[in-house]
Design a protein around this motif. Structure first.
Motif, PDB file in Angstrom:
ATOM      1  N   HIS A 197       6.619   2.855  -2.854  1.00  0.00           N
ATOM      2  CA  HIS A 197       5.662   2.276  -3.791  1.00  0.00           C
ATOM      3  C   HIS A 197       5.609   0.754  -3.689  1.00  0.00           C
ATOM      4  O   HIS A 197       4.598   0.145  -4.057  1.00  0.00           O
ATOM      5  CB  HIS A 197       5.977   2.701  -5.220  1.00  0.00           C
ATOM      6  CG  HIS A 197       4.822   2.518  -6.149  1.00  0.00           C
ATOM      7  ND1 HIS A 197       3.658   3.250  -6.062  1.00  0.00           N
ATOM      8  CD2 HIS A 197       4.631   1.642  -7.179  1.00  0.00           C
ATOM      9  CE1 HIS A 197       2.806   2.861  -6.984  1.00  0.00           C
ATOM     10  NE2 HIS A 197       3.377   1.878  -7.685  1.00  0.00           N
ATOM     11  N   ARG A 198       6.670   0.121  -3.188  1.00  0.00           N
ATOM     12  CA  ARG A 198       6.612  -1.335  -3.016  1.00  0.00           C
ATOM     13  C   ARG A 198       5.533  -1.727  -2.016  1.00  0.00           C
ATOM     14  O   ARG A 198       4.952  -2.810  -2.119  1.00  0.00           O
ATOM     15  CB  ARG A 198       7.978  -1.859  -2.565  1.00  0.00           C
ATOM     16  CG  ARG A 198       8.994  -1.913  -3.690  1.00  0.00           C
ATOM     17  CD  ARG A 198      10.394  -2.231  -3.214  1.00  0.00           C
ATOM     18  NE  ARG A 198      11.365  -1.833  -4.228  1.00  0.00           N
ATOM     19  CZ  ARG A 198      12.530  -1.252  -3.970  1.00  0.00           C
ATOM     20  NH1 ARG A 198      12.881  -0.993  -2.718  1.00  0.00           N
ATOM     21  NH2 ARG A 198      13.336  -0.920  -4.959  1.00  0.00           N
ATOM     22  N   THR A 199       5.256  -0.854  -1.067  1.00  0.00           N
ATOM     23  CA  THR A 199       4.160  -1.117  -0.133  1.00  0.00           C
ATOM     24  C   THR A 199       2.857  -1.269  -0.906  1.00  0.00           C
ATOM     25  O   THR A 199       2.048  -2.161  -0.615  1.00  0.00           O
ATOM     26  CB  THR A 199       4.038   0.034   0.881  1.00  0.00           C
ATOM     27  OG1 THR A 199       5.275   0.183   1.582  1.00  0.00           O
ATOM     28  CG2 THR A 199       2.918  -0.222   1.879  1.00  0.00           C
ATOM     29  N   THR A 208      -1.913  -2.912  -0.233  1.00  0.00           N
ATOM     30  CA  THR A 208      -2.226  -2.584  -1.624  1.00  0.00           C
ATOM     31  C   THR A 208      -3.071  -1.318  -1.688  1.00  0.00           C
ATOM     32  O   THR A 208      -2.870  -0.470  -2.559  1.00  0.00           O
ATOM     33  CB  THR A 208      -3.014  -3.734  -2.284  1.00  0.00           C
ATOM     34  OG1 THR A 208      -2.312  -4.948  -2.095  1.00  0.00           O
ATOM     35  CG2 THR A 208      -3.205  -3.490  -3.765  1.00  0.00           C
ATOM     36  N   ASP A 209      -3.995  -1.195  -0.753  1.00  0.00           N
ATOM     37  CA  ASP A 209      -4.885  -0.033  -0.717  1.00  0.00           C
ATOM     38  C   ASP A 209      -4.267   1.097   0.098  1.00  0.00           C
ATOM     39  O   ASP A 209      -4.884   1.648   1.024  1.00  0.00           O
ATOM     40  CB  ASP A 209      -6.244  -0.437  -0.137  1.00  0.00           C
ATOM     41  CG  ASP A 209      -6.974  -1.436  -1.019  1.00  0.00           C
ATOM     42  OD1 ASP A 209      -6.665  -1.504  -2.223  1.00  0.00           O
ATOM     43  OD2 ASP A 209      -7.849  -2.147  -0.503  1.00  0.00           O
ATOM     44  N   SER A 210      -3.043   1.422  -0.226  1.00  0.00           N
ATOM     45  CA  SER A 210      -2.333   2.535   0.415  1.00  0.00           C
ATOM     46  C   SER A 210      -1.278   3.037  -0.561  1.00  0.00           C
ATOM     47  O   SER A 210      -1.030   2.424  -1.601  1.00  0.00           O
ATOM     48  CB  SER A 210      -1.673   2.089   1.728  1.00  0.00           C
ATOM     49  OG  SER A 210      -0.568   1.227   1.488  1.00  0.00           O
ATOM     50  N   CYS A 211      -0.682   4.162  -0.244  1.00  0.00           N
ATOM     51  CA  CYS A 211       0.415   4.712  -1.055  1.00  0.00           C
ATOM     52  C   CYS A 211       0.046   4.767  -2.543  1.00  0.00           C
ATOM     53  O   CYS A 211       0.696   4.161  -3.391  1.00  0.00           O
ATOM     54  CB  CYS A 211       1.701   3.906  -0.849  1.00  0.00           C
ATOM     55  SG  CYS A 211       2.339   3.975   0.835  1.00  0.00           S
ATOM     56  N   TYR A 212      -1.006   5.518  -2.840  1.00  0.00           N
ATOM     57  CA  TYR A 212      -1.527   5.590  -4.203  1.00  0.00           C
ATOM     58  C   TYR A 212      -0.757   6.553  -5.109  1.00  0.00           C
ATOM     59  O   TYR A 212      -0.975   6.557  -6.318  1.00  0.00           O
ATOM     60  CB  TYR A 212      -2.991   6.039  -4.177  1.00  0.00           C
ATOM     61  CG  TYR A 212      -3.938   5.071  -3.522  1.00  0.00           C
ATOM     62  CD1 TYR A 212      -4.412   3.960  -4.203  1.00  0.00           C
ATOM     63  CD2 TYR A 212      -4.378   5.282  -2.220  1.00  0.00           C
ATOM     64  CE1 TYR A 212      -5.301   3.069  -3.608  1.00  0.00           C
ATOM     65  CE2 TYR A 212      -5.271   4.401  -1.619  1.00  0.00           C
ATOM     66  CZ  TYR A 212      -5.726   3.302  -2.312  1.00  0.00           C
ATOM     67  OH  TYR A 212      -6.600   2.430  -1.715  1.00  0.00           O
ATOM     68  N   GLY A 213       0.075   7.405  -4.543  1.00  0.00           N
ATOM     69  CA  GLY A 213       0.750   8.413  -5.346  1.00  0.00           C
ATOM     70  C   GLY A 213       1.697   7.811  -6.367  1.00  0.00           C
ATOM     71  O   GLY A 213       2.331   6.782  -6.116  1.00  0.00           O
ATOM     72  N   ALA A 229       6.000   1.581   5.297  1.00  0.00           N
ATOM     73  CA  ALA A 229       6.621   0.354   4.796  1.00  0.00           C
ATOM     74  C   ALA A 229       5.652  -0.800   4.974  1.00  0.00           C
ATOM     75  O   ALA A 229       4.761  -0.756   5.828  1.00  0.00           O
ATOM     76  CB  ALA A 229       7.917   0.062   5.542  1.00  0.00           C
ATOM     77  N   PRO A 230       5.806  -1.862   4.185  1.00  0.00           N
ATOM     78  CA  PRO A 230       4.966  -3.046   4.395  1.00  0.00           C
ATOM     79  C   PRO A 230       5.334  -3.733   5.704  1.00  0.00           C
ATOM     80  O   PRO A 230       6.478  -3.632   6.175  1.00  0.00           O
ATOM     81  CB  PRO A 230       5.297  -3.924   3.187  1.00  0.00           C
ATOM     82  CG  PRO A 230       6.641  -3.479   2.730  1.00  0.00           C
ATOM     83  CD  PRO A 230       6.725  -2.014   3.045  1.00  0.00           C
TER      84      PRO A 230
END
Length: 281
Positions: A197-199, A208-213, A229-230
């Motif tokens: 979620h830090r990504t 920011t526009d990824s890993c929405y779960g 990962a970022p």
């Protein structure tokens, strides 16, 4: 049990929050948090204001919508005749999918992004970041959830279970805790983890526009929004450029932030200037 829903939610919320705050002290993510608890009044104040707003507009909220639909035999579940043993887990799964897509929409629609930006503008992450949503966004989200619950005919028990699970996992994946690589890899198969979620809280727009779960990690993989990962790794810059100063973390400023253009940031960023960042737009 449903009469005790508010007490159940509050009890689980407090237990999970206090546990995670303790773990942040025992197993801290290795990043300095200079503001730390000074952000908590604003974050918690938003959650309290959102709760009061929802109670004023829709006192029974999502569980009440489920009870209303159940009493009238309304919705997909009773229409199809899905048995209770299947209806509860199925409803939880579908509601989590709904939250995933709702989250994606808040990033895509400019007006909704202005509300949701309040959450992303937190310059640090800890368990209280999961509470940091603008009251209007909380009310809109509850309206969407109530409509979906009624249309689905979700059992009230499923809705209560989902709300407790979502609240707990959201605090978990915002927590500033460091998991071992083995535990991180194992948990990421079934839950959205703090590292994952830090990504999503990176200032780099594509991240920011990824890993929405918020709860289940499967939707991101299924719909192509997963990033492991970022790009900056542990040096990821958290937040939205222009909103990181201590003054912007005050409750009153957070309430008004959707109406505001970004102020000049006093906090330097280490992200490459060539990489698009999430701005106030």
């Amino acid at each position: 049990m449903l009469e005790q829903a508010p007490a159940i939610r509050l009890g689980v919320f407090l237990g999970v929050l206090l546990t995670l705050l303790a773990l942040e002290w025992l197993l801290p993510w290795g990043r300095p948090r200079p503001l730390g608890p000074r952000r908590w009044p604003g974050n918690i104040g938003l959650a309290f204001a959102g709760t009061l707003l929802v109670r004023a507009v829709a006192p029974a909220a999502a569980v009440g919508a489920a009870a209303w639909a159940e009493a009238r035999g309304f919705g997909l579940v009773p229409a199809v005749g899905i048995p209770a043993w299947l209806a509860v887990p199925l409803a939880i799964l579908l509601l989590d999918l709904l939250i995933y897509w709702q989250h994606r929409v808040t990033h895509a629609v400019p007006l909704l992004w202005r509300l949701h930006r309040v959450h992303h503008a937190d310059p640090e992450l800890d368990a209280t970041s999961a509470l940091r949503f603008h009251p209007v966004e909380i009310l809109v989200s509850m309206g969407v959830k109530m409509a979906a619950v009624a249309a689905l005919g979700a059992p009230p028990l499923a809705v209560l279970g989902f709300e407790v699970l979502l609240n707990a996992t959201a605090m978990f994946n915002h927590a500033a805790i460091a998991l071992s690589p083995r535990m991180e890899a194992a948990l990421r198969l079934v839950l959205v983890t703090p590292d994952m979620h830090r990504t999503h809280h990176s200032e780099v727009r594509a991240e920011t526009d990824s890993c929405y779960g918020f709860c289940l990690p499967w939707w991101d993989r299924l719909f192509g929004s997963y990033r492991a990962a970022p790009a900056a790794g542990e040096a990821v810059v958290i937040g939205v450029e222009g909103w990181r100063t201590p003054a912007e973390q005050r409750f009153g400023r957070l309430l008004l932030q959707p109406l505001s253009q970004a102020p000049v940031s006093s906090v330097p960023t280490i992200a490459s200037a060539a990489v698009p960042r999430r701005s106030e737009a």
